[in-house]
Design a protein around this motif. Structure first.
Motif, PDB file in Angstrom:
ATOM      1  N   ARG A   1      67.364  67.533  55.381  1.00  0.00           N
ATOM      2  CA  ARG A   1      68.491  68.084  55.766  1.00  0.00           C
ATOM      3  C   ARG A   1      69.587  67.700  54.567  1.00  0.00           C
ATOM      4  NH1 ARG A   1      69.202  68.759  61.253  1.00  0.00           N
ATOM      5  NH2 ARG A   1      67.666  67.954  62.692  1.00  0.00           N
TER       6      ARG A   1
ATOM      7  N   VAL B   1      74.016  67.634  53.580  1.00  0.00           N
ATOM      8  CA  VAL B   1      75.122  67.427  53.950  1.00  0.00           C
ATOM      9  C   VAL B   1      76.397  68.119  52.959  1.00  0.00           C
ATOM     10  CG1 VAL B   1      76.896  65.464  54.214  1.00  0.00           C
ATOM     11  CG2 VAL B   1      74.714  65.265  55.293  1.00  0.00           C
TER      12      VAL B   1
ATOM     13  N   VAL C   1      78.186  66.758  58.294  1.00  0.00           N
ATOM     14  CA  VAL C   1      77.041  66.693  59.478  1.00  0.00           C
ATOM     15  C   VAL C   1      75.651  67.328  58.769  1.00  0.00           C
ATOM     16  CG1 VAL C   1      76.525  67.749  61.776  1.00  0.00           C
ATOM     17  CG2 VAL C   1      78.920  67.215  61.035  1.00  0.00           C
ATOM     18  N   PRO C   2      74.626  66.406  59.008  1.00  0.00           N
ATOM     19  CA  PRO C   2      73.336  66.722  58.355  1.00  0.00           C
ATOM     20  C   PRO C   2      72.894  68.226  59.170  1.00  0.00           C
ATOM     21  CG  PRO C   2      73.438  64.612  59.068  1.00  0.00           C
ATOM     22  CD  PRO C   2      74.757  65.130  59.670  1.00  0.00           C
ATOM     23  N   ARG C   3      72.494  69.118  58.264  1.00  0.00           N
ATOM     24  CA  ARG C   3      71.885  70.327  58.883  1.00  0.00           C
ATOM     25  C   ARG C   3      70.795  71.002  57.992  1.00  0.00           C
ATOM     26  NH1 ARG C   3      75.509  74.107  60.001  1.00  0.00           N
ATOM     27  NH2 ARG C   3      77.238  72.533  60.143  1.00  0.00           N
TER      28      ARG C   3
END
Lengths: 132, 224
Positions: B114, B116, B136-138
């Motif tokens: 992920r 950030v 927000v981690p994605r």
């Protein structure tokens, strides 16, 4: 959601799920007609002018396609009162061969195309360490 | 015996963030890292920074990201390859974590962690990015989040200049078509900087390129 038409094909990207899809020929035309605000019966009438198909058969096909599009979250019921646009669908001198409108959905890039953040995070925004 | 990781950094006018990107590679916990830099015609002092750091870049002259990545890949010697953009930063355990994952899963070809996003101080938030997108981690089709076995490029092919701003998405699609296994993991591995010169600000071009590469991928799968 994003969508684009080039020639005979519409590509749709569902940004909530990351799925993308293709509709071609009658399916692409049905999509354009639905996006313009026509209901399935009206779509069917329009498609019957472009393709060698009866109004009834076309309407039934669009109805079936619409149900599938709704289940995929790609279309929703149009609020009352919105104006209907004129769909840009060319009516040929000789009607084109009809094929059942269909959508092909692809989910291989879901995690990479999805815009929403992951939901399994702590309030601080980091992955929940208690998850598997 | 540790496995060599090649980190390819393609540079074109990379100041002022290039130093931070290179620092993040120096801070990697994984002990065996080679930095492969491609300087694609910088005119802002990036070339001088690279020289001051003792780096010997592949020098090109405005060939574009895809061709620059391919040039870096051609020079890379590592078992694994990571592509880091000149304005992003790797987390210190990125390479060690992903090497471990690939060693544990021999049938996996690519691992993707992920990222950030963070807003560069002093830069106004782009209107197309909501506030809650930051921090927000994605996942994303961003090569900097991935570690790739170098031999997989033989199957998937290299980067395509015709893919425009989405040569990374295009490569991922072709990797999938070639049957490569891409596994995700939840660790945050990349800090993705949003500033006033990101390519992602070119929204219309990005959108058009994304649709084009998706369309081409679909056509290939149909056998068109």
């Amino acid at each position: 959601m994003l969508h684009e038409r080039v020639d005979d094909e519409v590509i749709v990207i569902h940004l909530d799920t990351g799925a993308y899809a293709s509709l071609r020929g009658p399916g692409a035309d049905a999509w354009d007609a639905l996006c313009a605000g026509l209901d399935p019966d009206e779509c069917g009438t329009l498609l019957a002018r472009r393709y060698d198909v009866t109004d009834t058969e076309a309407a039934e096909a669009v109805d079936e396609l619409t149900r599938e599009l709704v289940s995929l979250g790609l279309v929703a019921e149009r609020p009352q009162g919105l104006s209907v646009e004129e769909p840009r669908i060319e009516i040929p001198d000789i009607r084109l061969a009809w094929t059942q409108p269909a959508i092909q959905v692809y989910t291989d890039m879901q995690d990479f195309l999805r815009l929403d953040p992951i939901h399994d995070v702590t309030p601080a925004g980091w992955p929940d360490a208690t998850d598997g | 015996m540790t496995l060599l990781v090649s980190v390819v950094v393609c540079v074109r006018d990379g100041l002022p963030y290039l130093g931070s990107a290179l620092d993040s590679i120096s801070l990697q916990e994984h002990p065996d890292v080679e930095v492969v830099v491609v300087d694609d015609g910088s005119r802002d002092g990036s070339s001088e920074l690279l020289q001051a750091r003792g780096l010997d870049p592949v020098v090109l002259d405005g060939v574009g990201t895809a061709a620059a990545r391919n040039a870096g890949l051609a020079r890379a010697q590592g078992e694994f390859v990571c592509f880091l953009d000149q304005d992003d930063e790797l987390l210190p355990d990125k390479l060690s974590r992903q090497v471990a994952l690939l060693e544990q899963a021999p049938s996996t070809d690519v691992v993707a962690g992920r990222m950030v996003a963070f807003l560069e101080p002093g830069v106004e938030r782009p209107p197309w990015l909501p506030d809650d997108w930051f921090g927000v981690p994605r996942f994303g089709p961003i090569l900097g989040t991935m570690l790739i076995r170098r031999h997989t490029f033989a199957a998937a092919g290299t980067f395509d200049s015709h893919a425009g701003l989405t040569d990374d998405l295009d490569w991922l699609l072709r990797a999938g078509e070639a049957g490569l296994v891409v596994s995700r993991h939840d660790d945050v591995v990349l800090r993705y900087r949003i500033h006033d010169r990101n390519q992602s600000h070119r929204r219309e071009t990005l959108r058009a390129d994304a649709f084009r590469v998706l369309r081409r991928s679909i056509a290939r799968r149909r056998g068109d």
